[in-house]
Design a protein around this motif. Structure first.
Motif, PDB file in Angstrom:
ATOM      1  N   SER A 198      25.573  64.376 -10.975  1.00  0.00           N
ATOM      2  CA  SER A 198      25.189  63.143 -10.311  1.00  0.00           C
ATOM      3  C   SER A 198      23.826  62.608 -10.739  1.00  0.00           C
ATOM      4  O   SER A 198      23.665  61.393 -10.851  1.00  0.00           O
ATOM      5  N   PRO A 242      29.254  50.734 -11.578  1.00  0.00           N
ATOM      6  CA  PRO A 242      29.756  49.477 -11.032  1.00  0.00           C
ATOM      7  C   PRO A 242      28.921  48.293 -11.507  1.00  0.00           C
ATOM      8  O   PRO A 242      27.740  48.442 -11.818  1.00  0.00           O
ATOM      9  N   ARG A 268      36.533  44.377 -10.038  1.00  0.00           N
ATOM     10  CA  ARG A 268      37.434  45.261  -9.290  1.00  0.00           C
ATOM     11  C   ARG A 268      37.932  46.416 -10.159  1.00  0.00           C
ATOM     12  O   ARG A 268      38.088  47.539  -9.667  1.00  0.00           O
ATOM     13  N   ASP A 292      35.234  53.581 -11.345  1.00  0.00           N
ATOM     14  CA  ASP A 292      34.117  54.345 -10.801  1.00  0.00           C
ATOM     15  C   ASP A 292      34.576  55.273  -9.678  1.00  0.00           C
ATOM     16  O   ASP A 292      34.049  56.372  -9.517  1.00  0.00           O
ATOM     17  N   ASP A 293      35.570  54.834  -8.913  1.00  0.00           N
ATOM     18  CA  ASP A 293      36.044  55.616  -7.766  1.00  0.00           C
ATOM     19  C   ASP A 293      37.029  56.715  -8.143  1.00  0.00           C
ATOM     20  O   ASP A 293      37.140  57.719  -7.437  1.00  0.00           O
ATOM     21  N   LEU A 294      37.779  56.526  -9.234  1.00  0.00           N
ATOM     22  CA  LEU A 294      38.899  57.419  -9.556  1.00  0.00           C
ATOM     23  C   LEU A 294      38.675  58.073 -10.914  1.00  0.00           C
ATOM     24  O   LEU A 294      39.166  57.605 -11.944  1.00  0.00           O
ATOM     25  N   ARG A 351      35.214  48.943 -10.142  1.00  0.00           N
ATOM     26  CA  ARG A 351      35.208  49.759  -8.922  1.00  0.00           C
ATOM     27  C   ARG A 351      36.278  50.832  -8.981  1.00  0.00           C
ATOM     28  O   ARG A 351      36.052  51.987  -8.591  1.00  0.00           O
ATOM     29  N   LEU A 352      37.460  50.457  -9.455  1.00  0.00           N
ATOM     30  CA  LEU A 352      38.558  51.410  -9.565  1.00  0.00           C
ATOM     31  C   LEU A 352      38.183  52.568 -10.493  1.00  0.00           C
ATOM     32  O   LEU A 352      38.370  53.745 -10.151  1.00  0.00           O
ATOM     33  N   ARG A 355      24.418  60.540 -13.798  1.00  0.00           N
ATOM     34  CA  ARG A 355      25.109  59.304 -13.485  1.00  0.00           C
ATOM     35  C   ARG A 355      24.143  58.279 -12.909  1.00  0.00           C
ATOM     36  O   ARG A 355      24.226  57.089 -13.208  1.00  0.00           O
ATOM     37  N   TYR A 367      43.026  47.803  -4.921  1.00  0.00           N
ATOM     38  CA  TYR A 367      41.748  47.226  -5.313  1.00  0.00           C
ATOM     39  C   TYR A 367      41.816  45.703  -5.460  1.00  0.00           C
ATOM     40  O   TYR A 367      40.926  45.097  -6.041  1.00  0.00           O
TER      41      TYR A 367
END
Length: 213
Positions: A206, A124, A163, A169-171, A166-167, A209, A4
């Motif tokens: 979802s 994010p 960043r 949110d993605d994981l 983002r990490l 979210r 990231y």
């Protein structure tokens, strides 16, 4: 972190004084030596951090002294590039039961828990929102040249926050993440200590979210 593009200090894990001395030549001098062990969460409190080691021999000797002092609690160490002088900040994340991932920025270093100067957001986020997070902090003036000190690279800190968001949110399997401290200098922002705790995620539906965003 590297996936990231989160800037971290170059580090090498070692398990003895000879390897510690060799690692110093890889990361560059002056170097930092940090003890590693399952129970060593606050390493500086127990003498598990040595700063400003200027030769490989000093790094090796520091390992020997640290291992003698800490005993079995020390299972190894990290040799790391020494960051420049700057403002110590913390960037963190947590998987909240209700809100999902949350990210945090605040005053870092040993005063993190004592002063609890922090701001939170649901990712994010963009750099403008990261800037607003920083502006909420009581310690914010330290970043802008407080009492004649050089102004820190706040834009680099904002980018690190984005960043990390983002990490997180993605994981969803990341239960907790701490970058502490993140040293913010006039030339950038670099995390010199990173801790991550993983746990099976239970993602929120979802639609919920989407409402939060």
């Amino acid at each position: 972190m590297s996936a990231y593009a989160i800037h971290t200090a170059e580090s090498v894990s070692v398990d003895g004084p000879e390897k510690a001395a060799e690692a110093a030549s890889i990361v560059g001098l002056p170097a930092v030596l940090k003890a590693v062990g399952p129970g060593l969460l606050h390493k500086s409190d127990v003498g598990g951090v040595r700063l400003g080691l200027r030769t490989p021999e000093q790094v090796g000797q520091a390992y020997r002294e640290m291992a003698t002092r800490l005993g079995p609690a020390m299972t190894g160490a990290i040799v790391q590039t020494m960051a420049g002088e700057g403002v110590e900040m913390i960037i963190g994340g947590v998987a909240h039961e209700t809100f999902g991932p949350l990210i945090m920025v605040g005053l870092g270093g040993v005063a993190t828990e004592l002063l609890a100067d922090r701001a939170f957001r649901v990712p994010p986020i963009d750099k403008a929102e990261a800037a607003r997070m920083i502006a909420e902090l009581r310690c914010a003036p330290l970043l802008y040249g407080y009492r004649g000190r050089p102004a820190a690279d706040v834009a680099a800190l904002e980018e690190q926050i984005v960043r990390v968001g983002r990490l997180m949110d993605d994981l969803p399997d990341i239960a907790e993440l701490d970058l502490n401290p993140v040293i913010v200098t006039p030339d950038g922002a670099v995390a010199v200590d990173c801790r991550v705790r993983l746990a099976p995620a239970s993602p929120l539906p979802s639609p919920f979210r989407r409402r939060l965003r």
